[in-house]
Design an enzyme around this catalytic site. Structure first.
Site, short mmCIF file in Angstrom:
data_model
loop_
_atom_site.label_atom_id
_atom_site.label_comp_id
_atom_site.label_asym_id
_atom_site.label_seq_id
_atom_site.Cartn_x
_atom_site.Cartn_y
_atom_site.Cartn_z
N HIS A 167 3.08 1.91 10.81
CA HIS A 167 2.04 1.71 11.84
C HIS A 167 2.05 2.80 12.91
O HIS A 167 1.11 2.91 13.68
CB HIS A 167 2.30 0.42 12.62
CG HIS A 167 2.16 -0.81 11.83
ND1 HIS A 167 1.17 -1.00 10.92
CD2 HIS A 167 2.88 -1.96 11.85
CE1 HIS A 167 1.31 -2.19 10.40
NE2 HIS A 167 2.34 -2.79 10.94
N GLU A 170 -0.12 -0.57 15.70
CA GLU A 170 -0.90 0.65 15.37
C GLU A 170 -1.82 1.03 16.53
O GLU A 170 -1.92 2.21 16.90
CB GLU A 170 -1.73 0.41 14.10
CG GLU A 170 -2.57 1.63 13.74
CD GLU A 170 -3.55 1.35 12.62
OE1 GLU A 170 -3.16 0.77 11.60
OE2 GLU A 170 -4.73 1.72 12.78
N CYS A 209 0.89 -1.18 0.00
CA CYS A 209 0.00 0.00 0.00
C CYS A 209 0.92 1.22 0.00
O CYS A 209 2.13 1.09 0.20
CB CYS A 209 -0.86 0.00 1.25
SG CYS A 209 0.13 0.12 2.76
N HIS A 269 5.59 -6.13 8.20
CA HIS A 269 5.40 -7.52 8.64
C HIS A 269 5.64 -8.46 7.48
O HIS A 269 4.72 -9.11 6.99
CB HIS A 269 3.99 -7.71 9.21
CG HIS A 269 3.77 -6.99 10.49
ND1 HIS A 269 4.68 -7.02 11.52
CD2 HIS A 269 2.76 -6.22 10.91
CE1 HIS A 269 4.24 -6.31 12.52
NE2 HIS A 269 3.08 -5.79 12.18
#
Ligand code: SF4
Length: 291
Positions: free
Chosen positions: A71, A123, A12, A40
């Protein structure tokens, strides 16, 4: 056999920004400290660590500089870095920064903040640090009543409901409905902070899963957004598998199927997607089709 690869598969923009900036920094310096895993995904991390990225679990271990990943982190980390004279390279995704700002603003106005999301996810640990003690996290349906009870007992007249950027859209709506039903005599503001990149990816995953006989989700084992894609795909296609690397691919799921769908999480690099596709093509001996 046809392979349908999701258009939204892979990094993203938040993760892409963080990874590209770290790569640029590593061209200028030999060592760069990162608080927690940058993304991750073990494939990405292993490569960056070879170029000098050092993953640390405590800010105290940083020297000179520290990378804040997409995050985000707890409020106290910024304060601590300042005290230590550490230069912060803050690559927190703008969507996450917006959540921090929002919860801080509402908490300061005396709102009770309900955050929907995984308790141990970085997050959310970061987000909750921007709230006051009048806050609670709801990770699953069973926890709704307990948090609603706390809200009803609190002196707060107003409630803010907010959500982890990568949370499932349908689940969020379901939880909100239940929470609103339980809260008495308080004004409630709901902010859907699921990021658009996540929403579009989840929708595309469902659409593809409905059309195929086998579905492969590519992503890291610790990636919560990848796990959600798996859950969504599994709902529509029972023959769904999650893999991080091509070696993990279970070829039996692609045997005798005419259409295979492929989707990848927000921290999955292109290389991993291509490798899995190549592996499937080796099995079936046909070129890939993009959607
Ligand atoms: S999933 Fe959304 S919020 Fe999270 S890093 Fe990516 S773009 Fe940002």
């Amino acid at each position: 056999m046809e392979i349908i690869l999701g258009r939204t598969a892979g990094f993203c923009y938040g993760v892409k920004n963080a990874v590209e900036n770290v790569k640029k920094e590593l061209e200028k310096q030999d060592k760069l400290y990162c608080l927690g895993e940058l993304v991750h995904n073990s494939v990405v991390i292993e490569k960056l660590e070879k170029s000098g990225l050092i993953t640390i679990d405590k800010i105290e271990k940083a020297k000179g500089n520290v990378v804040i990943r997409a995050h985000g982190v707890q409020k106290q980390i910024y304060e601590k870095a300042k005290q230590m004279g550490i230069n912060v390279l803050d690559y927190t995704c703008p969507n996450v920064l917006k959540i921090h700002k929002t919860v801080e603003e509402y908490a300061n106005k005396g709102f009770y903040v309900i955050l929907i999301g995984a308790k141990t996810h970085a997050e959310n640990i970061g987000t909750i640090s921007f709230c006051t003690k009048n806050s609670g996290i709801i990770e699953n349906e069973e926890e709704i009543n307990k948090v609603v009870e706390d809200v009803n007992k609190s002196d707060c007249k107003n409630v803010l409901i907010i959500v982890q950027t990568t949370f499932g859209f349908e689940k969020f709506n379901k939880y909100v409905e239940k929470i609103i039903k339980g809260i008495r005599n308080k004004e409630i503001i709901v902010k859907n902070t699921i990021c658009n990149a996540t929403k579009v990816r989840q929708e595309e995953t469902a659409q593809i899963a409905k059309r195929v006989e086998a579905m492969i989700i590519i992503g890291g084992k610790k990636s919560s957004n990848t796990q959600k894609l798996y859950d969504i795909a599994k709902r529509y296609c029972n023959n769904t598998q999650i893999v991080e690397k091509r070696e993990e691919l279970n070829n039996s799921i692609i045997e005798n199927v005419k259409k295979i769908g492929i989707m990848a999480g927000a921290s999955t690099p292109k290389e991993s997607i291509n490798e899995v596709i190549e592996s499937i093509q080796e099995q079936i001996g046909k070129p890939k089709n993009r959607k």
